[in-house]
Design a protein around this motif. Structure first.
Motif, PDB file in Angstrom:
ATOM      1  N   MET A   1      21.396  87.785  41.799  1.00 14.95           N
ATOM      2  CA  MET A   1      21.879  88.478  42.996  1.00 14.95           C
ATOM      3  C   MET A   1      23.403  88.570  43.025  1.00 14.95           C
ATOM      4  O   MET A   1      24.091  87.713  42.491  1.00 14.95           O
ATOM      5  N   ASP A   2      23.891  89.608  43.687  1.00 15.81           N
ATOM      6  CA  ASP A   2      25.316  89.728  43.947  1.00 15.81           C
ATOM      7  C   ASP A   2      25.580  89.044  45.290  1.00 15.81           C
ATOM      8  O   ASP A   2      25.287  89.591  46.353  1.00 15.81           O
ATOM      9  N   LYS A   3      26.113  87.847  45.211  1.00 11.43           N
ATOM     10  CA  LYS A   3      26.272  87.038  46.426  1.00 11.43           C
ATOM     11  C   LYS A   3      27.572  87.327  47.177  1.00 11.43           C
ATOM     12  O   LYS A   3      27.779  86.805  48.260  1.00 11.43           O
ATOM     13  N   SER A   4      28.401  88.169  46.618  1.00 12.60           N
ATOM     14  CA  SER A   4      29.679  88.441  47.281  1.00 12.60           C
ATOM     15  C   SER A   4      29.492  89.262  48.559  1.00 12.60           C
ATOM     16  O   SER A   4      30.306  89.183  49.472  1.00 12.60           O
ATOM     17  N   ALA A   5      28.427  90.037  48.636  1.00 10.32           N
ATOM     18  CA  ALA A   5      28.192  90.870  49.819  1.00 10.32           C
ATOM     19  C   ALA A   5      27.436  90.126  50.915  1.00 10.32           C
ATOM     20  O   ALA A   5      27.270  90.641  52.009  1.00 10.32           O
TER      21      ALA A   5
ATOM     22  N   SER B   1      25.907  82.569  56.350  1.00 12.28           N
ATOM     23  CA  SER B   1      24.600  82.002  56.680  1.00 12.28           C
ATOM     24  C   SER B   1      23.545  82.385  55.642  1.00 12.28           C
ATOM     25  O   SER B   1      22.658  81.574  55.317  1.00 12.28           O
ATOM     26  N   GLU B   2      23.621  83.594  55.111  1.00 20.21           N
ATOM     27  CA  GLU B   2      22.679  84.016  54.074  1.00 20.21           C
ATOM     28  C   GLU B   2      22.871  83.208  52.796  1.00 20.21           C
ATOM     29  O   GLU B   2      21.904  82.832  52.132  1.00 20.21           O
ATOM     30  N   LYS B   3      24.124  82.945  52.445  1.00 16.61           N
ATOM     31  CA  LYS B   3      24.393  82.117  51.270  1.00 16.61           C
ATOM     32  C   LYS B   3      23.851  80.708  51.464  1.00 16.61           C
ATOM     33  O   LYS B   3      23.298  80.111  50.542  1.00 16.61           O
ATOM     34  N   LYS B   4      24.005  80.193  52.686  1.00 26.38           N
ATOM     35  CA  LYS B   4      23.517  78.855  52.983  1.00 26.38           C
ATOM     36  C   LYS B   4      21.993  78.803  52.866  1.00 26.38           C
ATOM     37  O   LYS B   4      21.433  77.846  52.310  1.00 26.38           O
ATOM     38  N   GLU B   5      21.311  79.834  53.356  1.00 22.99           N
ATOM     39  CA  GLU B   5      19.851  79.901  53.248  1.00 22.99           C
ATOM     40  C   GLU B   5      19.413  79.950  51.787  1.00 22.99           C
ATOM     41  O   GLU B   5      18.428  79.316  51.396  1.00 22.99           O
ATOM     42  N   LEU B   6      20.142  80.719  50.980  1.00 24.80           N
ATOM     43  CA  LEU B   6      19.817  80.790  49.552  1.00 24.80           C
ATOM     44  C   LEU B   6      20.003  79.444  48.871  1.00 24.80           C
ATOM     45  O   LEU B   6      19.184  79.031  48.048  1.00 24.80           O
ATOM     46  N   ARG B   7      21.086  78.742  49.205  1.00 22.16           N
ATOM     47  CA  ARG B   7      21.314  77.417  48.616  1.00 22.16           C
ATOM     48  C   ARG B   7      20.186  76.458  48.983  1.00 22.16           C
ATOM     49  O   ARG B   7      19.701  75.701  48.138  1.00 22.16           O
ATOM     50  N   GLU B   8      19.773  76.500  50.256  1.00 17.30           N
ATOM     51  CA  GLU B   8      18.681  75.629  50.693  1.00 17.30           C
ATOM     52  C   GLU B   8      17.378  75.981  49.982  1.00 17.30           C
ATOM     53  O   GLU B   8      16.605  75.102  49.610  1.00 17.30           O
ATOM     54  N   GLU B   9      17.151  77.274  49.783  1.00 11.49           N
ATOM     55  CA  GLU B   9      15.945  77.699  49.080  1.00 11.49           C
ATOM     56  C   GLU B   9      15.965  77.229  47.625  1.00 11.49           C
ATOM     57  O   GLU B   9      14.953  76.755  47.104  1.00 11.49           O
TER      58      GLU B   9
END
Length: 105
Positions: free
Chosen positions: A56-60, A64-72
């Motif tokens: 994924m391109d995480k820069s966009a 909170s979305e990045k945090k959810e991805l890290r938790e996942e």
């Protein structure tokens, strides 16, 4: 002092059986690993999800979305670690087992 020779003899005898059991387990291990190459379906799904997240391109994404991805990712990795089917002994458990064996003999 009279127990020392008996402990020494038990230790030498127990160490003499180790190479034969290692050789026996190696031959069985080769057969098991060749048969068990396939991964379960749920593990494949988890690994593919991890690859998707890495690609994924995480820069966009927002914070909170990045945090959810890290938790996942953390939850998937912990699930993958628990899918290993094996018996793990801690160092403390091994020490207690050895002490109990010493006390018994």
């Amino acid at each position: 002092m009279k127990k020392f020779p008996s402990y020494l003899m038990i230790m030498i005898l127990s160490l003499s059986f180790v190479p034969s059991t290692i050789m026996a387990s190696e031959s069985n291990l080769k057969n098991v690993t060749s048969e068990n190459k396939e991964m379960p379906a749920e593990v494949k799904v988890m690994l593919s999800r991890l690859e998707e997240i890495k690609a994924m391109d995480k820069s966009a994404l927002s914070r909170s979305e990045k945090k959810e991805l890290r938790e996942e990712v953390r939850s998937i990795k912990s699930d993958l670690k628990t899918t290993n089917k094996g018996v793990f002994l801690s160092v403390g458990a091994i020490i207690i087992i050895v002490l109990l064996l010493i006390l018994i003999f």
